[in-house]
Design an enzyme around this catalytic site. Structure first.
Site, PDB file in Angstrom:
ATOM      1  N   ASP A 186      13.704  64.290  26.026  1.00 12.55           N
ATOM      2  CA  ASP A 186      13.875  63.959  27.434  1.00 12.55           C
ATOM      3  C   ASP A 186      13.616  62.490  27.722  1.00 12.55           C
ATOM      4  OD1 ASP A 186      11.211  64.766  26.729  1.00 12.55           O
ATOM      5  OD2 ASP A 186      10.649  64.834  28.836  1.00 12.55           O
ATOM      6  N   HIS A 237       7.750  62.669  36.159  1.00 17.07           N
ATOM      7  CA  HIS A 237       7.764  63.589  35.024  1.00 17.07           C
ATOM      8  C   HIS A 237       7.320  64.981  35.466  1.00 17.07           C
ATOM      9  CE1 HIS A 237       6.956  65.089  30.868  1.00 17.07           C
ATOM     10  NE2 HIS A 237       7.971  64.273  30.578  1.00 17.07           N
TER      11      HIS A 237
END
Length: 307
Positions: free
Chosen positions: A66, A270
């Site tokens: 990611d 995040h």
């Protein structure tokens, strides 16, 4: 000079329909510094009209997908659109091998030079410097080698007070005055005292990017008084144990670190996809550090010059 951060992605391990994988662009002057490059980053660059050909450096914090799965696609697009300028890529061990294999088996021979800088993610170390800025690594604590990045403007020249400048000064002497020197004669006598003809310089600006990590108070010496701090906040504090187990942090912990470091502003990101509404994360961080904002897609954070 511009000092501006644009958020391209804010999601953690998996994306959602309205949140993308981690990526940010820090613009300093006329250069873009791309920080992490999750899947879909080049689409986000196009959406927000960020010219990828102005990207001078790319910084990859760690090798979880990611944070870098968008890199090969972005570099390929730069190649197809005729980039000639070298691209500097900073990342942990293994990144150059991953990209080299991708380009080898796709038969891609880049038009431009890709310059790899392999990072030691365990230390605080200067990795880049130009005439205006320095970049240091910040050691994180994650499941794989991981570091953050600290961007600092270099000290700025002192503005000259033109009406107080003697006529006999030459250009080299004016430059010396701008950098804080007195002007002396050959015998060492002061002809022009710097403090009499200059003003205090503008304060140098700073941005700290703290990528995936457990809560780590040992970061405080690196973060003291930074203008803008990004810190991951994957979970709310009721999941503190899960955060520690997965080597992540909570929103409250991000706020606690910002407060202890006395930063000017905190942004958190995040986020786990379990949070459809991000307000609980924001409220939790603000309980301990009021000047907190969400690092969500498209948001711009400008750090203004100040005395």
């Amino acid at each position: 000079m511009e000092f501006e951060l644009r958020i391209l992605g804010s999601s953690s391990a998996t994306p959602s329909t309205n949140r993308h994988h981690t990526a940010q662009v820090l613009t300093i002057g006329n250069q873009h510094h791309l920080i992490d490059c999750g899947e879909g980053t080049q689409m986000q660059l196009m959406l927000y009209r960020v010219k990828h050909q102005r990207i001078c450096n790319i910084y990859i914090s760690h090798l979880h997908g990611d944070h870098y799965f968008g890199l090969a696609g972005l570099i390929s697009t730069m190649h197809l659109q005729g980039r000639q300028t070298p691209l500097h890529l900073f990342g942990p061990p293994g990144l150059s091998e991953i990209l080299s294999l991708q380009f080898k088996y796709s038969g891609t021979n880049l038009n431009f030079k890709l310059v790899f800088h392999e990072l030691d993610t365990t230390v605080y170390k200067k990795i880049f410097e130009d005439k205006g800025v320095t970049v240091h690594t910040i050691p994180m604590e994650h499941r794989v080698p991981c570091c953050g990045f600290l961007f600092r403007e270099k000290p700025k020249p002192r503005p000259l007070i033109k009406e107080k400048l003697p006529d006999f000064l030459r250009p080299p002497q004016l430059v010396r005055l701008k950098w804080g020197e007195d002007i002396k004669d050959e015998a060492g006598n002061i002809l022009v005292r710097n403090a009499d003809v200059t003003l205090a310089p503008k304060r140098s600006r700073s941005y700290a990017y703290c990528s995936d990590s457990r809560y780590k108070p040992a970061l405080l010496p690196y973060l003291q008084h930074v203008d803008l701090l990004y810190h991951e906040a994957t979970f709310t504090d009721d999941l503190r144990e899960r955060a520690a187990y997965t080597f992540h942090s909570t929103a409250r912990q991000a706020g606690e670190l910002a407060a202890a470091a006395q930063v000017r502003q905190l942004i958190i990101g995040h986020f786990s996809v379990r949070y459809k509404d991000l307000n609980p994360l924001l409220e939790e961080a603000r309980e301990v550090f009021p000047d907190t904002e969400l690092a969500t897609e498209g948001t711009i954070f400008s750090v203004m010059e100040r005395d």
